[in-house]
Design a protein around this motif. Structure first.
Motif, short mmCIF file in Angstrom:
data_model
loop_
_atom_site.label_atom_id
_atom_site.label_comp_id
_atom_site.label_asym_id
_atom_site.label_seq_id
_atom_site.Cartn_x
_atom_site.Cartn_y
_atom_site.Cartn_z
N THR A 2 -35.83 -2.35 -16.06
CA THR A 2 -35.19 -1.84 -14.86
C THR A 2 -36.24 -1.39 -13.87
OG1 THR A 2 -33.34 -1.06 -16.20
CG2 THR A 2 -33.53 -0.14 -14.01
N ASP A 30 -25.10 -3.29 -14.95
CA ASP A 30 -24.39 -2.93 -16.17
C ASP A 30 -23.89 -1.48 -16.16
OD1 ASP A 30 -24.95 -5.49 -17.16
OD2 ASP A 30 -26.87 -4.81 -17.97
N VAL A 31 -24.00 -0.82 -15.02
CA VAL A 31 -23.70 0.62 -14.98
C VAL A 31 -22.25 0.92 -15.34
CG1 VAL A 31 -23.16 0.75 -12.50
CG2 VAL A 31 -24.07 2.74 -13.67
N ARG A 33 -20.34 -0.69 -17.37
CA ARG A 33 -20.15 -0.91 -18.80
C ARG A 33 -20.97 0.09 -19.62
NH1 ARG A 33 -22.57 -5.86 -19.85
NH2 ARG A 33 -24.38 -4.75 -20.61
N ASP A 34 -22.24 0.25 -19.26
CA ASP A 34 -23.15 1.06 -20.07
C ASP A 34 -23.14 2.54 -19.72
OD1 ASP A 34 -23.88 -1.30 -21.27
OD2 ASP A 34 -25.76 -1.50 -20.17
N GLY A 35 -22.94 2.87 -18.46
CA GLY A 35 -22.94 4.25 -18.04
C GLY A 35 -24.31 4.76 -17.65
N PRO A 50 -30.35 5.15 -16.25
CA PRO A 50 -29.47 4.14 -16.84
C PRO A 50 -29.42 4.39 -18.34
CG PRO A 50 -31.02 3.12 -15.33
CD PRO A 50 -31.47 4.54 -15.53
N LYS A 51 -28.29 4.19 -18.96
CA LYS A 51 -28.12 4.53 -20.38
C LYS A 51 -29.19 3.87 -21.26
CE LYS A 51 -25.23 6.16 -23.72
NZ LYS A 51 -23.88 5.95 -24.11
N LYS A 52 -29.56 2.63 -20.99
CA LYS A 52 -30.56 1.96 -21.82
C LYS A 52 -31.94 2.62 -21.68
CE LYS A 52 -28.21 -2.38 -22.22
NZ LYS A 52 -28.14 -3.79 -21.98
N GLU A 55 -31.77 5.81 -23.73
CA GLU A 55 -31.85 5.50 -25.16
C GLU A 55 -33.28 5.20 -25.59
OE1 GLU A 55 -28.94 2.39 -25.45
OE2 GLU A 55 -27.29 3.83 -25.68
N GLU A 84 -23.37 12.50 -19.99
CA GLU A 84 -23.05 11.10 -19.70
C GLU A 84 -22.17 11.05 -18.46
OE1 GLU A 84 -21.69 7.12 -22.11
OE2 GLU A 84 -21.97 9.01 -23.17
N SER A 86 -19.78 8.59 -15.86
CA SER A 86 -19.02 7.35 -15.74
C SER A 86 -18.57 7.24 -14.30
CB SER A 86 -17.77 7.38 -16.62
OG SER A 86 -18.10 7.68 -17.94
#
Length: 156
Positions: A2, A30-31, A33-35, A50-52, A55, A84, A86
């Motif tokens: 990213t 993908d925001v 879907r992934d959050g 971004p969630k990824k 992580e 998190e 959404s």
């Protein structure tokens, strides 16, 4: 990988909701879907990951020896208030009041893309960051990037 780019002036509504600019959403396909994750920044700001990306950071923290007090302290402080996010049907995210209070964010905010994350600043605080002279920035650039023989991006 990213790579986000841009700076966006935004407003928080009375309920603490932030409309994510469409040009930023396009950079985060993908925001929905992934959050996203929002957390405290290292300065008086917030950071949206971004969630990824989040992580990946957590995976690195999982490698830390939790018997070392500094490691426990860092993890505790880094994850404090992490939430998190959404997007709702209108493309907004709700920023928790505890985080807006921490960052002293009013209704006018700046979303500042920083590589793979987005810093969230109160507009006045963000503007105040850049009161230094161009010479100060040149000296900082030399100090941070100068070890690469003065060349950026050529791998030399």
């Amino acid at each position: 990988m990213t790579q986000l780019i841009g700076e966006f002036d935004c407003k928080l509504d009375a309920k603490g909701r932030l409309s994510v600019p469409s040009s930023l959403k396009k950079q985060l396909p993908d925001v929905e879907r992934d959050g996203l994750i929002v957390s405290r920044g290292f300065e008086q700001n917030l950071i949206i990951y971004p969630k990824k990306v989040w992580e990946g950071i957590v995976a690195e923290m999982m490698k830390l020896n939790m018997y070392v007090p500094e490691n426990r302290d860092f993890v505790r402080k880094f994850q404090r208030g992490a939430t998190e996010l959404s997007l709702d049907a209108a493309g907004r995210v709700l920023i928790p009041k505890s985080l807006t209070d921490f960052a002293k964010i009013g209704s006018e905010v700046v979303l500042a893309c920083q590589l793979d994350r987005v810093e969230v600043w109160d507009k006045k605080a963000y503007d105040d960051l850049f009161n230094d002279s161009p010479e100060d920035f040149a000296a900082l650039a030399q100090k941070v990037m100068g070890g690469n023989n003065g060349r950026i991006g050529d791998g030399a």
